[in-house]
Design an enzyme around this catalytic site. Structure first.
Site, PDB file in Angstrom:
ATOM      1  N   GLY A 183       6.666  20.740  28.026  1.00 62.12           N
ATOM      2  CA  GLY A 183       5.349  20.185  28.296  1.00 62.12           C
ATOM      3  C   GLY A 183       4.524  20.164  27.027  1.00 62.12           C
ATOM      4  O   GLY A 183       5.012  20.464  25.929  1.00 62.12           O
ATOM      5  N   GLU A 196       2.297  21.096  24.091  1.00 62.70           N
ATOM      6  CA  GLU A 196       2.271  22.373  23.369  1.00 62.70           C
ATOM      7  C   GLU A 196       1.087  22.426  22.423  1.00 62.70           C
ATOM      8  O   GLU A 196       0.874  21.518  21.632  1.00 62.70           O
ATOM      9  CB  GLU A 196       3.569  22.574  22.568  1.00 62.70           C
ATOM     10  CG  GLU A 196       4.707  23.018  23.460  1.00 62.70           C
ATOM     11  CD  GLU A 196       5.899  23.554  22.677  1.00 62.70           C
ATOM     12  OE1 GLU A 196       5.923  23.401  21.437  1.00 62.70           O
ATOM     13  OE2 GLU A 196       6.798  24.115  23.318  1.00 62.70           O
ATOM     14  N   ASN A 255       9.939  33.199  27.610  1.00 63.97           N
ATOM     15  CA  ASN A 255      10.941  32.937  28.641  1.00 63.97           C
ATOM     16  C   ASN A 255      12.282  33.465  28.153  1.00 63.97           C
ATOM     17  O   ASN A 255      12.743  33.114  27.085  1.00 63.97           O
ATOM     18  CB  ASN A 255      10.996  31.416  28.875  1.00 63.97           C
ATOM     19  CG  ASN A 255      11.970  31.044  29.969  1.00 63.97           C
ATOM     20  OD1 ASN A 255      12.683  31.898  30.499  1.00 63.97           O
ATOM     21  ND2 ASN A 255      12.006  29.767  30.313  1.00 63.97           N
ATOM     22  N   SER A 300      14.878  30.321  27.863  1.00 67.91           N
ATOM     23  CA  SER A 300      14.105  29.123  27.570  1.00 67.91           C
ATOM     24  C   SER A 300      15.019  28.008  27.060  1.00 67.91           C
ATOM     25  O   SER A 300      15.854  28.223  26.181  1.00 67.91           O
ATOM     26  CB  SER A 300      13.059  29.473  26.524  1.00 67.91           C
ATOM     27  OG  SER A 300      12.323  28.339  26.217  1.00 67.91           O
ATOM     28  N   SER A 301      14.862  26.826  27.663  1.00 70.87           N
ATOM     29  CA  SER A 301      15.662  25.690  27.160  1.00 70.87           C
ATOM     30  C   SER A 301      15.041  25.245  25.849  1.00 70.87           C
ATOM     31  O   SER A 301      13.855  24.956  25.805  1.00 70.87           O
ATOM     32  CB  SER A 301      15.635  24.532  28.158  1.00 70.87           C
ATOM     33  OG  SER A 301      15.424  25.010  29.453  1.00 70.87           O
ATOM     34  N   SER A 325       6.813  26.027  28.416  1.00 69.09           N
ATOM     35  CA  SER A 325       8.032  26.815  28.393  1.00 69.09           C
ATOM     36  C   SER A 325       7.824  28.026  29.305  1.00 69.09           C
ATOM     37  O   SER A 325       6.814  28.715  29.208  1.00 69.09           O
ATOM     38  CB  SER A 325       8.285  27.263  26.964  1.00 69.09           C
ATOM     39  OG  SER A 325       9.379  28.114  26.963  1.00 69.09           O
ATOM     40  N   GLY A 326       8.780  28.241  30.191  1.00 70.57           N
ATOM     41  CA  GLY A 326       8.683  29.395  31.087  1.00 70.57           C
ATOM     42  C   GLY A 326       7.926  29.093  32.364  1.00 70.57           C
ATOM     43  O   GLY A 326       7.716  29.967  33.191  1.00 70.57           O
ATOM     44  N   THR A 359      13.301  24.315  34.364  1.00 65.19           N
ATOM     45  CA  THR A 359      14.757  24.297  34.497  1.00 65.19           C
ATOM     46  C   THR A 359      15.164  24.793  35.882  1.00 65.19           C
ATOM     47  O   THR A 359      16.053  24.221  36.515  1.00 65.19           O
ATOM     48  CB  THR A 359      15.376  25.156  33.390  1.00 65.19           C
ATOM     49  OG1 THR A 359      14.831  24.704  32.146  1.00 65.19           O
ATOM     50  CG2 THR A 359      16.868  25.012  33.362  1.00 65.19           C
TER      51      THR A 359
HETATM   52  N1  LIG Z   1      11.225  28.989  41.691  1.00 68.65           N
HETATM   53  C1  LIG Z   1      11.436  30.121  41.018  1.00 68.65           C
HETATM   54  N2  LIG Z   1      11.763  31.217  41.704  1.00 68.65           N
HETATM   55  C2  LIG Z   1      11.974  32.372  41.069  1.00 68.65           C
HETATM   56  N3  LIG Z   1      11.894  32.524  39.750  1.00 68.65           N
HETATM   57  C3  LIG Z   1      11.579  31.438  39.003  1.00 68.65           C
HETATM   58  C4  LIG Z   1      11.325  30.177  39.606  1.00 68.65           C
HETATM   59  N4  LIG Z   1      11.025  29.312  38.647  1.00 68.65           N
HETATM   60  C5  LIG Z   1      11.103  30.003  37.469  1.00 68.65           C
HETATM   61  N5  LIG Z   1      11.422  31.260  37.682  1.00 68.65           N
HETATM   62  C6  LIG Z   1      11.573  32.327  36.685  1.00 68.65           C
HETATM   63  O1  LIG Z   1      10.967  31.912  35.498  1.00 68.65           O
HETATM   64  C7  LIG Z   1      11.887  31.886  34.453  1.00 68.65           C
HETATM   65  C8  LIG Z   1      11.627  30.697  33.562  1.00 68.65           C
HETATM   66  O2  LIG Z   1      11.951  29.524  34.237  1.00 68.65           O
HETATM   67  P1  LIG Z   1      12.566  28.253  33.515  1.00 68.65           P
HETATM   68  O3  LIG Z   1      12.894  27.276  34.538  1.00 68.65           O
HETATM   69  O4  LIG Z   1      13.659  28.627  32.589  1.00 68.65           O
HETATM   70  O5  LIG Z   1      11.324  27.774  32.696  1.00 68.65           O
HETATM   71  P2  LIG Z   1      11.248  26.510  31.768  1.00 68.65           P
HETATM   72  O6  LIG Z   1      12.467  25.724  31.932  1.00 68.65           O
HETATM   73  O7  LIG Z   1      10.025  25.810  32.239  1.00 68.65           O
HETATM   74  O8  LIG Z   1      11.048  27.038  30.460  1.00 68.65           O
HETATM   75  C9  LIG Z   1      13.254  31.826  35.099  1.00 68.65           C
HETATM   76  O9  LIG Z   1      14.205  32.443  34.309  1.00 68.65           O
HETATM   77  C10 LIG Z   1      13.018  32.575  36.374  1.00 68.65           C
HETATM   78  O10 LIG Z   1      13.163  33.948  36.154  1.00 68.65           O
HETATM   79 MG   LIG Z   2      13.809  25.223  30.691  1.00 66.70          MG
END
Ligand SMILES: Nc1ncnc2c1ncn2[C@@H]1O[C@H](COP(=O)(O)OP(=O)(O)O)[C@@H](O)[C@H]1O
Ligand SMILES: [Mg+2]
Length: 1042
Positions: free
Chosen positions: A383, A385, A153, A156-157, A103-104, A108
């Protein structure tokens, strides 16, 4: 091919050397510190969350990556999306993009980037654009309802998402299908410290118009709601109010009707209000503790809003109806149970609402059946955990990841194997850790942990988490991937980290200890029938539709499938789905726990790389050949290393590659030649190639520089030369022109002068200035004429002795006058000579000879000149007696005269007659007629005379001659000049010798074997009278006075 040059660290971990955890981490860190967040493992993309907006996205980058192949540019998510999309469009292969990570970690965001890339590069058009919009707009809606702020995050989804985007044959999107997994519904009722509930609650409260809030009977303040954590209501950088507007418009774009949107918001509000329903203890008469609602207003409002009977709702919340075969038994619930029921209801309503929304979106973006489609699936799922306290959720999530790993290994190996087969390279079995056994441990239909859990849930009798654990311990006591206190004890292991109510599974990513408490409950996921029935009774159409099992007609005793079973089947569907597609992996990594840019925590990343099995990934990739490349690009890159392929190669690509590697003498084990690709076993070889290439590039650059500089100088030189020639040509031309001009001017001048001169010459006669010359000439001519005519009349006499000549009248005639005088004189002489007889000529010759002999030598000469030579002074002609004297001598007598002979003995003189003939000198006595002495002229050696006027001469004779023996003759003649002249000529004629004639006063004459010195002196008469006296002075001296 950028991954080989100018990169920070290595861009493809397959090329990592040495291959171990430490170097891998170092490489990732090094790249991360240089803002290189993407790294490859073959075709797998590793993405490290930058936590900052990097300038590597957007239209220019999309445009760049769509034109290049995978390895040509730096690693990028666009490159991966491009490969997937192109393979889908051009090769008709369905694709799936598997995004995993904590997560984070950026899953996404990654999925959104992929979608935005695909949206940007796929076709255009009104229809296509609206589909694209719908697909893209599903994100904010799902994020509002499915995402929440967590500690890790802010966005976070809290659900797993798999989205199939469907394309037509041209690659234009048609629509899609979204599948969601395991919404974290527990969040609806409870959040951890520092976390928030799902975004939509906050968005609704912050963003809804006052009217809407009023209609939903909600308060603006978040702290009014129990389900909303009071401590954190805001997230930095997140504007809930504007997001709410965005969600509303996104829903409209997707195709939600206004009523639907309203109903969704009403159900959302219902959940919030449900949380505020306070339950309190109530005491029943029978002493059994019961519960009731403390403040009826909340439940009233819910009833009004949902068209529910609030009393029924209260009843359903606080009691439970048990159906038995015969009757329904109603039991009261205590407060805790009632609260549990309320929360369960809230969670259920929300999760069902979420499912409904997903389905509603699917309805909108659904593609009509019958159309031929290509599919690109994007999986964004949590992923692996490992938490402090791992429960059922972690168990299923990790199960899912275990399955994904299995897909990964199998697909990668399969792909490898397929590639080898395609390329005709023998496949050697690759050693890899197969996690099938772990998957089996969990999912086996009869003997898997999930099956055991279901069995426990369904089993009649006393069922608890403990009985479930005991069952597992019994069943898996020997399983290598299973551990618990009991199995450890059996093996006499001591492990204080293992609790009594825990079991541990050795996942591929590491060991995880699960707390068994709550497993049964969570798996059952039961909502009391009373509640669902009440919900179904609601007049609110959406709410009612969420609880179809509440319909009494449909009610059956059959239990709904357990959560575990549901999850397992959806994972199975997912796996089937993935296996049917070409996988593309994005492995997301979170660099630190604090969402801080630039921070790279090696420990944290180390854990994640282990979960993600990155090392394993690389090993699988490198199992056979670490690196492969199509012949053409390989040749393009390395052909400069061989003389035969550089700079031109006309053969086939493969032959070219063979030439190149052949020349580099790489070991044959390192290489394999496939049908279209070359395979290189170890990265070392590749690096070697790269190093060679780098060196060669330097050489070539120098060569190019050299050639270029040469060319530049040459062209410059040529230009200079050309210019120089031009300048000289112009200069010379100019010079010649000037010269020519000068010559022309000069010749014109000369011509002018000449013409002028000629003209003047022709016209001179007409000039006055010529008059003087003409006059002068005329005068000159006239005086010349006068002079010559005068001369003619005045010529002197023709007598040659007359040397007079008239003088020239003018000085200018002087030379001419002298010439004329000479001419006249010579002419006169010629005339005179022509008149002479032979005799006269002979006489004159003799006179001439006499002149040569005696002129200016002898004093008597001048007197002799006018007197002609008579020769005969004794009358020889008429005297025959005298003629006899001549004797036998030949020829005429040249001279005949009487001479005196001086006696050499006493100096007395006596007369003699001397005859000179052509050959002799004859001396005779005047008395006797007979010859006395005859001297041949050849005996005469010479004569001596004096320079005086006297006639003495000595006739010297040759001693050897007969006459000579008498000695020389000393004679005196009156015609001594004539005599000697004639003798000279006779001697010359007779002997061709010149007679020596010596003029001297002292000479000696021979006399009787001796000589007498004769000395001549002048007397007072000076010899004029012809008398001389001789006086002998001593025997040998004779003085002569004349
Ligand atoms: N390629 C990227 N460029 C800039 N910031 C990113 C990028 N990927 C992730 N982030 C930052 O990290 C945070 C978490 O990403 P996210 O995709 O929501 O994580 P996950 O889905 O894996 O939990 C986003 O809100 C963003 O601020
Ligand atoms: Mg996500």
């Amino acid at each position: 091919m950028t991954l080989l040059e100018g990169s920070v660290g290595v861009e493809d971990l397959v090329l990592l050397e040495p291959l171990e955890q430490g170097s891998l981490l170092k490489n990732l860190q090094q790249r991360y510190e240089h803002k290189e967040i993407y790294t490859y493992i073959g075709n797998v993309l590793i993405s490290v969350n930058p936590y900052q907006q990097l300038p590597i996205y957007g239209p220019e980058f999309i445009a760049k990556y769509r034109d290049y192949t995978f390895y040509e540019l730096q690693p990028h998510i666009y490159a991966l999306a491009n490969v997937a999309y192109q393979s889908l469009r051009d090769r008709d292969r369905d694709q799936c993009i598997l995004i995993t990570g904590e997560s984070g970690a950026g899953k996404t965001e990654a999925s959104k980037l992929v979608m935005s890339y695909v949206a940007a590069v796929c076709g255009k058009g009104e229809q296509v654009n609206s589909v694209k919009e719908q697909l893209l707009q599903s994100n904010p809606v799902l994020e509002a309802f499915g995402n929440a702020k967590t500690i890790r995050n802010n966005n976070s989804s809290r659900f797993g998402k798999y989205m199939d985007i469907e394309f037509d044959f041209k690659g234009s999107p048609l629509g899609g299908v979204i599948t969601n997994y395991l919404l974290e519904k527990s969040r609806v009722v409870k959040q951890l410290e520092g976390e928030r509930n799902f975004h939509i609650f906050y968005q609704l409260l912050a963003g809804a118009e006052a009217d809407l809030l009023k209609a939903l009977k909600l308060e603006r303040e978040t702290r009014c709601y129990v389900y909303l954590n009071r401590k954190v209501s805001r997230v930095d950088g997140m504007d809930d109010a504007s997001n709410f507007k965005a969600v509303q418009s996104a829903m409209a774009v997707i195709g939600f009707s206004e009523e639907e949107i309203q109903q969704v918001l009403e159900v959302t509000a219902l959940v919030l209000k449900l949380g505020n329903v306070e339950l309190a203890d109530e005491f029943q008469a029978n002493g059994v503790s019961a519960s009731g609602i403390r403040d009826g207003r909340g439940i009233q409002e819910i009833g009004e809003m949902m068209g529910l009977n609030s009393e029924e709702l209260e009843k359903a919340l606080c009691s439970r109806t048990m159906k038995t075969a015969k009757e329904n038994v109603v039991t009261a619930l205590n407060v805790v149970q009632a609260q549990y029921a309320r929360d369960a209801l809230a969670k259920n309503i929300y999760s069902r609402l979420f499912n409904w929304i997903v389905n509603r979106i699917n309805e909108s973006i659904k593609v009509g059946t019958g159309e031929k489609k290509k599919v690109m699936g994007v999986l964004d799922i949590y992923g692996f955990e490992i938490l402090e306290d791992n429960s059922f959720e972690q168990f299923v999530i990790n199960y899912c990841n275990e399955k994904l790993q299995q897909v990964f290994i199998e697909m990668t190996l399969k792909e490898e194997q397929e590639e080898y087969e395609r390329e005709g390279i023998p496949w050697t079995k690759v050693d890899y850790s197969d996690n099938g056994v772990i998957c089996n441990l969990i999912e086996h239909n009869q003997r898997g942990i999930l099956a055991m859990l279901d069995e426990e849930c369904l089993r009649p009798g006393v069922v608890s988490d403990t009985t479930f654990l005991a069952k597992l311990n019994h069943l898996f006591s020997k399983h290598t991937h299973y551990e618990s206190k009991v199995t450890q004890n059996a093996q006499r292991q001591y492990d204080h980290t293992m609790g009594l109510s825990s079991f541990r599974i050795c996942h591929y990513a590491g060991k995880v200890t699960y707390n068994v408490n709550g497993f049964i409950d969570k798996n059952n996921d039961l909502l009391f029938r009373d509640l669902s029935q009440v919900m179904w009774k609601a007049r609110h159409p959406l709410l009612q539709s969420l609880f179809p099992e509440g319909d009494p007609k449909q009610a059956s005793l059959k239990r709904p499938p357990t959560a575990g079973a549901q999850f397992k089947s959806s994972v199975a569907i997912l796996m089937k789905n993935l296996y049917s597609k070409n996988p593309n992996y994005i492995r997301c990594i979170k660099p630190n726990e604090h969402q801080q840019r630039g921070q790279f925590s090696s420990e944290l990343v180390a854990i994640q790389t282990r979960y993600l099995g990155l090392l394993e990934n690389v090993r699988v990739r490198r199992a056979g050949y670490a690196y492969r490349q199509g012949y053409r690009p390989f040749l393009e890159r390395y052909r400069l290393l061989s003389r035969s392929t550089w700079p031109r190669w006309n053969g086939g690509d493969r032959e070219g590659v063979e030439k190149v590697v052949g020349e580099l003498s790489l070991s044959s084990e390192e290489l394999a030649f496939g049908k279209t690709k070359i395979f290189i076993r170890s990265p070392k070889t590749l690096f070697h190639l790269e190093e060679r290439r780098r060196l060669r590039l330097q050489q070539l650059a120098t060569l190019i520089q050299k050639t270029y500089r040469g060319w530049r100088c040459r062209t410059h030189y040529r230009l200079m030369r050309k210019s120089q020639i031009l300048i000289s040509a112009w200069f010379r031309g100019n010079m010649q022109k000037k010269r020519y001009g000068k010559i022309k001017a000069s010749s014109l001048l000369i011509q002018a002068f000449v013409r002028g001169w000629k003209a003047r010459k022709d016209y001179r006669k007409y000039f006055r200035s010529g008059a003087a010359l003409t006059l002068a000439n005329f005068i000159y001519k006239s005086i010349t004429r006068k002079f010559l005519l005068g001369l003619k009349d005045n010529l002197p006499s023709t007598n040659i002795l007359d040397k007079t000549w008239p003088a020239a009248p003018y000085k200018c005639f002087h030379t001419a006058n002298q010439e004329l005088r000479q001419l006249f004189y010579r002419w006169k002489c010629k005339k005179f000579r022509d008149r002479l007889s032979l005799k006269q000529v002979e006489n004159l010759r003799e006179k001439l000879c006499a002149s040569e002999l005696f002129k200016d030598k002898k004093a008597s000469y001048p007197q002799s000149v006018p007197i002609p030579f008579r020769g005969d002074y004794i009358g020889l002609q008429g005297n025959p007696k005298l003629q006899k004297l001549k004797g036998g001598a030949e020829g005429p007598v040249l001279v005949a005269e009487t001479v005196k002979k001086v006696n050499r003995g006493n100096g007395k003189t006596s007369s003699r007659i001397l005859l000179l003939t052509k050959e002799h000198v004859i001396l005779t006595d005047t008395k006797k007629s007979q010859a006395k002495t005859v001297i041949g002229l050849d005996s005469v050696a010479g004569v001596s005379v004096t320079s005086f006027k006297d006639g003495l001469f000595s006739l010297h004779l040759n001693e050897i001659s007969s006459v000579g023996s008498k000695g020389d003759f000393l004679l005196v003649s009156e015609h001594v000049i004539e005599l000697l002249t004639k003798m000279y000529r006779a001697v010359l004629d007779a002997t061709q010798k010149q007679l020596p004639v010596t003029v001297t006063e002292d000479f000696s004459v021979r006399f009787k074997e001796s000589s007498v010195a004769v000395k001549v002196t002048q007397g007072p008469e000076r010899g004029r009278n012809g008398k001389l006296s001789c006086k002998k002075t001593g025997s040998r001296c004779l003085d002569v006075t004349v």
